[in-house]
Scaffold this motif. Structure first.
Motif, PDB file in Angstrom:
ATOM      1  N   LEU A  56     -72.018  40.013  78.855  1.00 48.45           N
ATOM      2  CA  LEU A  56     -73.150  39.385  79.532  1.00 48.45           C
ATOM      3  C   LEU A  56     -73.459  40.156  80.805  1.00 48.45           C
ATOM      4  CD1 LEU A  56     -75.087  37.001  79.203  1.00 48.45           C
ATOM      5  CD2 LEU A  56     -73.591  35.715  80.742  1.00 48.45           C
ATOM      6  N   ARG A  57     -74.702  40.537  80.942  1.00 47.59           N
ATOM      7  CA  ARG A  57     -75.165  41.265  82.125  1.00 47.59           C
ATOM      8  C   ARG A  57     -76.216  40.420  82.829  1.00 47.59           C
ATOM      9  NH1 ARG A  57     -79.312  46.048  82.326  1.00 47.59           N
ATOM     10  NH2 ARG A  57     -79.119  46.616  84.514  1.00 47.59           N
ATOM     11  N   ILE A  58     -76.020  40.160  84.114  1.00 48.10           N
ATOM     12  CA  ILE A  58     -76.976  39.400  84.919  1.00 48.10           C
ATOM     13  C   ILE A  58     -77.683  40.391  85.836  1.00 48.10           C
ATOM     14  CG2 ILE A  58     -77.266  37.545  86.610  1.00 48.10           C
ATOM     15  CD1 ILE A  58     -76.235  36.563  83.890  1.00 48.10           C
ATOM     16  N   ARG A  59     -79.018  40.331  85.868  1.00 49.61           N
ATOM     17  CA  ARG A  59     -79.795  41.257  86.686  1.00 49.61           C
ATOM     18  C   ARG A  59     -81.156  40.644  87.004  1.00 49.61           C
ATOM     19  NH1 ARG A  59     -83.914  43.551  83.971  1.00 49.61           N
ATOM     20  NH2 ARG A  59     -83.891  43.540  81.701  1.00 49.61           N
ATOM     21  N   THR A  60     -81.883  41.265  87.922  1.00 54.62           N
ATOM     22  CA  THR A  60     -83.229  40.802  88.224  1.00 54.62           C
ATOM     23  C   THR A  60     -84.232  41.518  87.324  1.00 54.62           C
ATOM     24  OG1 THR A  60     -83.429  42.407  90.006  1.00 54.62           O
ATOM     25  CG2 THR A  60     -82.697  40.183  90.609  1.00 54.62           C
ATOM     26  N   ALA A  61     -85.378  40.872  87.145  1.00 56.30           N
ATOM     27  CA  ALA A  61     -86.423  41.413  86.279  1.00 56.30           C
ATOM     28  C   ALA A  61     -87.296  42.398  87.034  1.00 56.30           C
ATOM     29  CB  ALA A  61     -87.294  40.277  85.739  1.00 56.30           C
ATOM     30  N   GLY A  62     -87.823  43.359  86.302  1.00 56.90           N
ATOM     31  CA  GLY A  62     -88.821  44.274  86.834  1.00 56.90           C
ATOM     32  C   GLY A  62     -90.207  43.817  86.417  1.00 56.90           C
ATOM     33  N   GLY A 110     -86.268  39.453  93.871  1.00 59.58           N
ATOM     34  CA  GLY A 110     -84.977  38.962  93.391  1.00 59.58           C
ATOM     35  C   GLY A 110     -85.041  37.607  92.717  1.00 59.58           C
ATOM     36  N   ALA A 111     -86.241  37.043  92.590  1.00 56.02           N
ATOM     37  CA  ALA A 111     -86.364  35.659  92.122  1.00 56.02           C
ATOM     38  C   ALA A 111     -86.134  35.466  90.627  1.00 56.02           C
ATOM     39  CB  ALA A 111     -87.737  35.099  92.496  1.00 56.02           C
ATOM     40  N   LEU A 112     -86.611  36.366  89.813  1.00 58.06           N
ATOM     41  CA  LEU A 112     -86.493  36.189  88.364  1.00 58.06           C
ATOM     42  C   LEU A 112     -85.208  36.877  87.897  1.00 58.06           C
ATOM     43  CD1 LEU A 112     -87.431  35.212  85.649  1.00 58.06           C
ATOM     44  CD2 LEU A 112     -89.073  37.116  85.582  1.00 58.06           C
ATOM     45  N   ILE A 113     -84.236  36.033  87.577  1.00 61.33           N
ATOM     46  CA  ILE A 113     -82.915  36.514  87.181  1.00 61.33           C
ATOM     47  C   ILE A 113     -82.780  36.400  85.668  1.00 61.33           C
ATOM     48  CG2 ILE A 113     -80.430  36.178  87.460  1.00 61.33           C
ATOM     49  CD1 ILE A 113     -81.098  34.839  90.202  1.00 61.33           C
ATOM     50  N   LEU A 114     -82.327  37.486  85.055  1.00 55.44           N
ATOM     51  CA  LEU A 114     -82.209  37.543  83.597  1.00 55.44           C
ATOM     52  C   LEU A 114     -80.757  37.729  83.180  1.00 55.44           C
ATOM     53  CD1 LEU A 114     -85.175  39.984  82.834  1.00 55.44           C
ATOM     54  CD2 LEU A 114     -85.216  37.475  82.953  1.00 55.44           C
ATOM     55  N   ALA A 115     -80.455  37.235  81.990  1.00 54.67           N
ATOM     56  CA  ALA A 115     -79.157  37.470  81.353  1.00 54.67           C
ATOM     57  C   ALA A 115     -79.409  38.251  80.079  1.00 54.67           C
ATOM     58  CB  ALA A 115     -78.462  36.150  81.037  1.00 54.67           C
ATOM     59  N   GLU A 116     -78.651  39.316  79.901  1.00 50.29           N
ATOM     60  CA  GLU A 116     -78.740  40.138  78.694  1.00 50.29           C
ATOM     61  C   GLU A 116     -77.380  40.212  78.034  1.00 50.29           C
ATOM     62  OE1 GLU A 116     -79.834  44.037  80.022  1.00 50.29           O
ATOM     63  OE2 GLU A 116     -81.960  43.640  79.732  1.00 50.29           O
ATOM     64  N   ARG A 117     -77.414  40.267  76.741  1.00 48.84           N
ATOM     65  CA  ARG A 117     -76.191  40.515  75.978  1.00 48.84           C
ATOM     66  C   ARG A 117     -76.525  41.578  74.937  1.00 48.84           C
ATOM     67  NH1 ARG A 117     -73.478  35.427  74.602  1.00 48.84           N
ATOM     68  NH2 ARG A 117     -72.274  35.806  76.495  1.00 48.84           N
ATOM     69  N   ASP A 118     -75.776  42.645  74.957  1.00 45.70           N
ATOM     70  CA  ASP A 118     -75.998  43.769  74.034  1.00 45.70           C
ATOM     71  C   ASP A 118     -77.452  44.234  74.065  1.00 45.70           C
ATOM     72  OD1 ASP A 118     -73.295  43.682  73.218  1.00 45.70           O
ATOM     73  OD2 ASP A 118     -73.763  42.082  71.780  1.00 45.70           O
ATOM     74  N   GLY A 119     -78.033  44.283  75.278  1.00 45.77           N
ATOM     75  CA  GLY A 119     -79.391  44.769  75.451  1.00 45.77           C
ATOM     76  C   GLY A 119     -80.494  43.784  75.100  1.00 45.77           C
ATOM     77  N   LYS A 120     -80.119  42.568  74.687  1.00 48.60           N
ATOM     78  CA  LYS A 120     -81.111  41.559  74.293  1.00 48.60           C
ATOM     79  C   LYS A 120     -81.206  40.484  75.377  1.00 48.60           C
ATOM     80  CE  LYS A 120     -82.106  37.985  70.927  1.00 48.60           C
ATOM     81  NZ  LYS A 120     -81.616  37.171  69.839  1.00 48.60           N
ATOM     82  N   LEU A 121     -82.421  40.113  75.737  1.00 47.55           N
ATOM     83  CA  LEU A 121     -82.638  39.041  76.712  1.00 47.55           C
ATOM     84  C   LEU A 121     -82.193  37.717  76.098  1.00 47.55           C
ATOM     85  CD1 LEU A 121     -83.775  38.062  79.411  1.00 47.55           C
ATOM     86  CD2 LEU A 121     -86.037  38.001  78.354  1.00 47.55           C
ATOM     87  N   VAL A 122     -81.233  37.043  76.765  1.00 46.23           N
ATOM     88  CA  VAL A 122     -80.695  35.785  76.233  1.00 46.23           C
ATOM     89  C   VAL A 122     -80.824  34.617  77.212  1.00 46.23           C
ATOM     90  CG1 VAL A 122     -79.110  36.942  74.638  1.00 46.23           C
ATOM     91  CG2 VAL A 122     -78.312  36.287  76.939  1.00 46.23           C
ATOM     92  N   GLY A 123     -81.264  34.893  78.456  1.00 45.71           N
ATOM     93  CA  GLY A 123     -81.393  33.803  79.417  1.00 45.71           C
ATOM     94  C   GLY A 123     -82.218  34.197  80.623  1.00 45.71           C
ATOM     95  N   SER A 124     -82.728  33.171  81.311  1.00 49.35           N
ATOM     96  CA  SER A 124     -83.510  33.407  82.526  1.00 49.35           C
ATOM     97  C   SER A 124     -83.419  32.205  83.453  1.00 49.35           C
ATOM     98  CB  SER A 124     -84.986  33.656  82.191  1.00 49.35           C
ATOM     99  OG  SER A 124     -85.619  32.442  81.811  1.00 49.35           O
ATOM    100  N   VAL A 125     -83.638  32.473  84.725  1.00 49.00           N
ATOM    101  CA  VAL A 125     -83.851  31.426  85.707  1.00 49.00           C
ATOM    102  C   VAL A 125     -84.698  32.036  86.820  1.00 49.00           C
ATOM    103  CG1 VAL A 125     -81.757  31.832  87.104  1.00 49.00           C
ATOM    104  CG2 VAL A 125     -82.805  29.549  87.039  1.00 49.00           C
ATOM    105  N   ILE A 126     -85.612  31.256  87.351  1.00 48.20           N
ATOM    106  CA  ILE A 126     -86.348  31.664  88.537  1.00 48.20           C
ATOM    107  C   ILE A 126     -85.676  30.985  89.717  1.00 48.20           C
ATOM    108  CG2 ILE A 126     -88.535  31.579  89.783  1.00 48.20           C
ATOM    109  CD1 ILE A 126     -89.947  31.514  87.041  1.00 48.20           C
ATOM    110  N   ALA A 127     -85.228  31.805  90.670  1.00 50.14           N
ATOM    111  CA  ALA A 127     -84.571  31.323  91.881  1.00 50.14           C
ATOM    112  C   ALA A 127     -85.470  31.697  93.058  1.00 50.14           C
ATOM    113  CB  ALA A 127     -83.187  31.956  92.013  1.00 50.14           C
ATOM    114  N   GLY A 128     -86.487  30.887  93.285  1.00 51.71           N
ATOM    115  CA  GLY A 128     -87.478  31.185  94.310  1.00 51.71           C
ATOM    116  C   GLY A 128     -87.054  30.729  95.691  1.00 51.71           C
ATOM    117  N   TRP A 129     -87.247  31.588  96.664  1.00 50.88           N
ATOM    118  CA  TRP A 129     -86.882  31.306  98.057  1.00 50.88           C
ATOM    119  C   TRP A 129     -88.102  31.588  98.922  1.00 50.88           C
ATOM    120  CZ3 TRP A 129     -83.893  29.159 101.509  1.00 50.88           C
ATOM    121  CH2 TRP A 129     -83.806  29.667 102.800  1.00 50.88           C
ATOM    122  N   ASP A 130     -88.539  30.603  99.672  1.00 46.77           N
ATOM    123  CA  ASP A 130     -89.702  30.782 100.543  1.00 46.77           C
ATOM    124  C   ASP A 130     -89.319  30.805 102.021  1.00 46.77           C
ATOM    125  OD1 ASP A 130     -89.163  28.127 101.141  1.00 46.77           O
ATOM    126  OD2 ASP A 130     -90.993  27.345 100.238  1.00 46.77           O
ATOM    127  N   GLY A 131     -88.034  30.897 102.293  1.00 50.04           N
ATOM    128  CA  GLY A 131     -87.553  30.884 103.659  1.00 50.04           C
ATOM    129  C   GLY A 131     -87.158  29.499 104.131  1.00 50.04           C
TER     130      GLY A 131
END
Length: 140
Positions: A4-10, A46-67
């Motif tokens: 499982l790889r957690i990263r932000t979306a482009g 940094g808000a849109l966080i994705l989870a990938e497994r074996d190069g396939k998108l398997v999860g997401s969450v938006i973690a929005g911060w407005d200060g």
């Protein structure tokens, strides 16, 4: 959480994320289009966080911060990857982001009729606040 790889979306991944949400997420939003997702990523990279497994998108969450507030949206896990720790890993990444930014409390948007999501949020330590209601007004 094997591979499982957690990263932000482009910004170039907006179409991929929208296709994933169509398959894995409940409900839709007025901002569910390439422009809306791209604008989110441009404004808060940094808000849109994705989870990938074996190069396939398997999860997401938006973690929005407005200060001021930490807002969580679109926690979604592909049906074939549920109950494997993906949502937990995504929420841990979101909570780490908020803590780093000085956030004090996370607020999650959860559909009223989505019992599975409500159970998942409760299991992650979030509690429903019944005295609040969401008020909306579309601008377009």
């Amino acid at each position: 959480m094997n591979n499982l790889r957690i990263r932000t979306a482009g910004a170039d991944e907006a179409g991929t994320v929208l296709a994933f949400w169509a398959e894995a997420a409940e409900g839709t939003s007025i901002t569910d289009d390439v422009d809306g997702v791209t604008r989110l990523i441009d404004r808060d990279p940094g808000a849109l966080i994705l989870a990938e497994r074996d190069g396939k998108l398997v999860g997401s969450v938006i973690a929005g911060w407005d200060g001021w507030r930490c807002s969580l949206y679109r926690l979604a896990v592909h049906p074939s990857h549920r109950r494997q720790g993906v949502a937990t890993a995504l929420l841990e990444a979101a909570e780490e982001r908020f803590t780093r930014l000085g956030g004090r409390r996370g607020d999650a948007m959860v559909l009223e009729e989505n019992d599975r999501a409500q159970r998942a949020w409760a299991a992650a330590g979030y509690r429903r606040e019944n005295h609040w209601r969401r008020w909306v007004k579309p601008y377009v």
